[in-house]
Design a protein around this motif. Structure first.
Motif, mmCIF file in Angstrom:
data_model
loop_
_atom_site.group_PDB
_atom_site.id
_atom_site.type_symbol
_atom_site.label_atom_id
_atom_site.label_comp_id
_atom_site.label_asym_id
_atom_site.label_seq_id
_atom_site.Cartn_x
_atom_site.Cartn_y
_atom_site.Cartn_z
ATOM 1 N N THR A 118 1.496 1.180 -4.331
ATOM 2 C CA THR A 118 0.579 0.807 -3.489
ATOM 3 C C THR A 118 1.138 0.121 -2.395
ATOM 4 O OG1 THR A 118 -1.299 1.191 -4.795
ATOM 5 C CG2 THR A 118 -1.524 -0.027 -3.033
ATOM 6 N N GLN A 119 2.192 -1.055 -2.940
ATOM 7 C CA GLN A 119 2.602 -1.967 -2.331
ATOM 8 C C GLN A 119 3.884 -1.073 -1.200
ATOM 9 O OE1 GLN A 119 1.891 -5.054 -1.802
ATOM 10 N NE2 GLN A 119 3.742 -5.328 -0.374
ATOM 11 N N LYS A 122 2.278 0.502 1.511
ATOM 12 C CA LYS A 122 1.565 -0.461 2.512
ATOM 13 C C LYS A 122 2.654 -0.879 3.530
ATOM 14 C CE LYS A 122 -2.273 -2.362 0.210
ATOM 15 N NZ LYS A 122 -2.915 -3.555 -0.270
#
Length: 136
Positions: A118-119, A122
């Motif tokens: 997820t990081q 992003k």
């Protein structure tokens, strides 16, 4: 100038996509796809039929015939139209859902995105937004 066509801007003009698009199983005659996509791309470029005809070195009546499905373009005319609209011939013919010349490359690039954390995803989105807005 970037051309972004959405499913609503080319309503009822589905095609298969190299990215596994939602239209992959629809059966639509190629001429219907071509006619609709030509008209949609011309309108999104804010061109009249006469202006597109001049850019593509064709007669305005020929553009009209193509958009109404009364006539099919030759390979040479298909290339002229794609060049004049700065889109791919694959898009006009329904072989790709991306009008951009880099559509296939973008799809290949994005194939591994679902494996990112997820990081990392992003971070990738921020980089893409910065590049799209001219920031480096």
């Amino acid at each position: 100038m970037s051309l972004t066509l959405t499913s609503t801007s080319v309503a009822n003009v589905p095609a298969s996509s190299e990215c596994g698009g939602v239209f992959a199983n629809k059966q639509v005659p190629t001429m219907s796809i071509f006619s609709g996509r030509l008209k949609a791309a011309r309108r999104l470029r804010s061109l009249t039929q006469a202006q597109l005809a001049r850019k593509a070195h064709l007669q305005q009546v020929v553009i009209s015939f193509f958009e109404t499905g009364r006539r099919s373009p030759s390979f040479a005319n298909l290339k002229r139209l794609a060049d004049a609209l700065d889109i791919t011939t694959d898009y006009l013919m329904g072989r790709s859902d991306s009008p951009e010349r880099f559509g296939r490359t973008a799809c290949q690039f994005l194939q591994g995105v679902d494996h990112l954390s997820t990081q990392d995803f992003k971070v990738l989105l921020r980089i893409a937004e910065d590049l799209a807005h001219g920031k480096s």
